[in-house]
Design a protein around this motif. Structure first.
Motif, mmCIF file in Angstrom:
data_model
loop_
_atom_site.group_PDB
_atom_site.id
_atom_site.type_symbol
_atom_site.label_atom_id
_atom_site.label_comp_id
_atom_site.label_asym_id
_atom_site.label_seq_id
_atom_site.Cartn_x
_atom_site.Cartn_y
_atom_site.Cartn_z
ATOM 1 N N PRO A 15 -40.735 2.177 22.174
ATOM 2 C CA PRO A 15 -39.893 1.064 22.633
ATOM 3 C C PRO A 15 -39.766 0.989 24.145
ATOM 4 C CG PRO A 15 -38.552 2.798 21.645
ATOM 5 C CD PRO A 15 -39.978 3.108 21.321
ATOM 6 N N ARG A 16 -40.170 2.052 24.843
ATOM 7 C CA ARG A 16 -40.124 2.011 26.312
ATOM 8 C C ARG A 16 -41.316 1.258 26.901
ATOM 9 N NH1 ARG A 16 -39.637 8.246 27.502
ATOM 10 N NH2 ARG A 16 -40.840 8.266 25.553
ATOM 11 N N GLN A 17 -42.296 0.943 26.052
ATOM 12 C CA GLN A 17 -43.429 0.151 26.526
ATOM 13 C C GLN A 17 -43.063 -1.325 26.410
ATOM 14 O OE1 GLN A 17 -47.278 1.017 24.815
ATOM 15 N NE2 GLN A 17 -48.011 -1.059 25.227
ATOM 16 N N ARG A 18 -42.929 -1.956 27.569
ATOM 17 C CA ARG A 18 -42.549 -3.366 27.598
ATOM 18 C C ARG A 18 -43.439 -4.097 28.596
ATOM 19 N NH1 ARG A 18 -37.604 -0.692 27.405
ATOM 20 N NH2 ARG A 18 -37.074 -1.076 29.598
ATOM 21 N N GLY A 19 -44.209 -5.020 28.062
ATOM 22 C CA GLY A 19 -45.116 -5.760 28.932
ATOM 23 C C GLY A 19 -46.166 -4.845 29.535
ATOM 24 N N ARG A 20 -46.304 -4.915 30.865
ATOM 25 C CA ARG A 20 -47.333 -4.142 31.553
ATOM 26 C C ARG A 20 -46.844 -2.772 31.999
ATOM 27 N NH1 ARG A 20 -48.469 -5.537 36.143
ATOM 28 N NH2 ARG A 20 -46.723 -6.915 36.608
ATOM 29 N N PHE A 21 -45.618 -2.386 31.578
ATOM 30 C CA PHE A 21 -45.035 -1.148 32.082
ATOM 31 C C PHE A 21 -44.543 -0.242 30.960
ATOM 32 C CE2 PHE A 21 -44.525 -4.232 35.493
ATOM 33 C CZ PHE A 21 -44.986 -3.520 36.587
ATOM 34 N N PHE A 22 -44.620 1.064 31.248
ATOM 35 C CA PHE A 22 -43.999 2.063 30.383
ATOM 36 C C PHE A 22 -42.814 2.641 31.143
ATOM 37 C CE2 PHE A 22 -43.395 6.373 28.743
ATOM 38 C CZ PHE A 22 -43.243 6.091 27.394
ATOM 39 N N HIS A 23 -41.615 2.471 30.588
ATOM 40 C CA HIS A 23 -40.384 2.923 31.229
ATOM 41 C C HIS A 23 -40.116 4.368 30.792
ATOM 42 C CE1 HIS A 23 -39.159 -1.194 32.623
ATOM 43 N NE2 HIS A 23 -40.069 -1.499 31.701
ATOM 44 N N SER A 24 -40.728 5.304 31.484
ATOM 45 C CA SER A 24 -40.654 6.715 31.101
ATOM 46 C C SER A 24 -39.214 7.222 31.099
ATOM 47 C CB SER A 24 -41.493 7.552 32.066
ATOM 48 O OG SER A 24 -41.389 8.918 31.761
ATOM 49 N N VAL A 25 -38.479 6.897 32.140
ATOM 50 C CA VAL A 25 -37.059 7.251 32.237
ATOM 51 C C VAL A 25 -36.275 5.963 32.447
ATOM 52 C CG1 VAL A 25 -35.314 8.483 33.584
ATOM 53 C CG2 VAL A 25 -37.531 9.546 33.153
ATOM 54 N N GLU A 26 -35.273 5.738 31.607
ATOM 55 C CA GLU A 26 -34.522 4.483 31.687
ATOM 56 C C GLU A 26 -33.096 4.663 32.171
ATOM 57 O OE1 GLU A 26 -35.976 1.137 29.366
ATOM 58 O OE2 GLU A 26 -35.863 2.518 27.656
#
Length: 276
Positions: free
Chosen positions: A27-38
């Motif tokens: 679920p941290r993969q959104r669009g062109r980015f991976f949100h490793s730490v949110e």
């Protein structure tokens, strides 16, 4: 003291569709980015040891790299003794001793030559270098191999040398990323004793580990990261009602299962939104 407030870090994806095609998109993969730490927050006071735990891929290493100054956060701040780590000329970063899986020393030099070299890089005088080398060789049980080339050392010996290199400048804050992974019992015990000695000297120590027995033995505070977010921050005993490693493991697994359920719901919602 080190205070961490609302850290976040994302990375651009080379192939944004890869996660979706596998059917197991984080679920941290959104669009062109991976949100490793949110959203990660924690704190560690002088003379405390904080254990950082979480499954592989949760964001622990990215968090520690931001705490050390190696990575610049996209959002949030790291404050050491009242000074922001990422907003200065580098002087605050020199207050941190950081050990990661990629910490390296020169294999063709001896342990002592490495420590002298890195001590000089930190601006230590020759006499202070000598003092620090003697202390670290004693604390990390390296006297028997201090004059041997790193190339010829065992994994446990190299890791002790790496730790010495990370703290040769006597930092204000110590950050270790899985310092005992893959080591034998004796090397592990030496490193755990070293961490305890830094606690007794009044330094904040943060270390990540997959071994809850280490957390049970050493830690005053616990930080749990799940899916890039702080899931728990606080006293170790309050997490599971005791310091017992079995109780810690049971409580961690319960939190992890709840977190995965929530993450699955988020992913399903994202899929529905994509279809719409």
């Amino acid at each position: 003291m080190i205070e961490v407030k609302g850290l976040a870090k994302r990375f651009a994806l080379e192939n944004p569709k890869a996660g979706s095609e596998s059917g197991h998109r984080d679920p941290r993969q959104r669009g062109r980015f991976f949100h490793s730490v949110e959203q990660v927050s924690l704190s560690c006071k002088p003379g405390e040891v904080l254990g950082l735990i979480g499954p592989n891929g949760a964001g622990k290493t990215t968090t520690l790299r931001m705490l050390s100054g190696v990575l610049q956060p996209d959002r949030g701040e790291v404050v050491i003794d009242g000074e922001e780590l990422h907003r200065d000329d580098g002087s605050v970063r020199r207050k941190v001793g950081f050990l990661s899986a990629t910490t390296a020393i020169y294999e063709r030099l001896t342990v002592e030559e490495n420590l002298r070299y890195f001590g000089q890089l930190y601006g230590l005088t020759p006499s202070l270098c000598d003092e620090r080398i003697e202390a670290l060789c004693s604390q990390l049980d390296m006297d028997d191999f201090r004059h041997r080339r790193v190339l010829d050392l065992s994994s446990g010996m190299k890791q002790r040398a790496n730790i010495a290199r990370a703290v040769v400048h006597q930092p204000k804050v110590i950050i270790f990323d899985e310092p005992t992974t893959g080591l034998d019992i004796m090397s592990t015990e030496t490193i755990l004793q070293f961490i305890d000695s830094q606690k007794q000297a009044g330094r904040p120590v943060i270390f990540s580990t997959h071994h809850l027995e280490e957390v049970s033995l050493l830690c005053d505070q616990l930080s749990v990261i799940l899916v890039g977010r702080s899931n728990y921050n606080g006293p170790l005993e309050a997490f599971a009602g005791s310091r017992d490693a079995v109780a810690l493991r049971r409580t961690f697994m319960q939190q992890h299962e709840r977190s995965m359920t929530v993450a699955g719901s988020m992913e399903a919602a994202d899929v529905q939104a994509d279809l719409a």
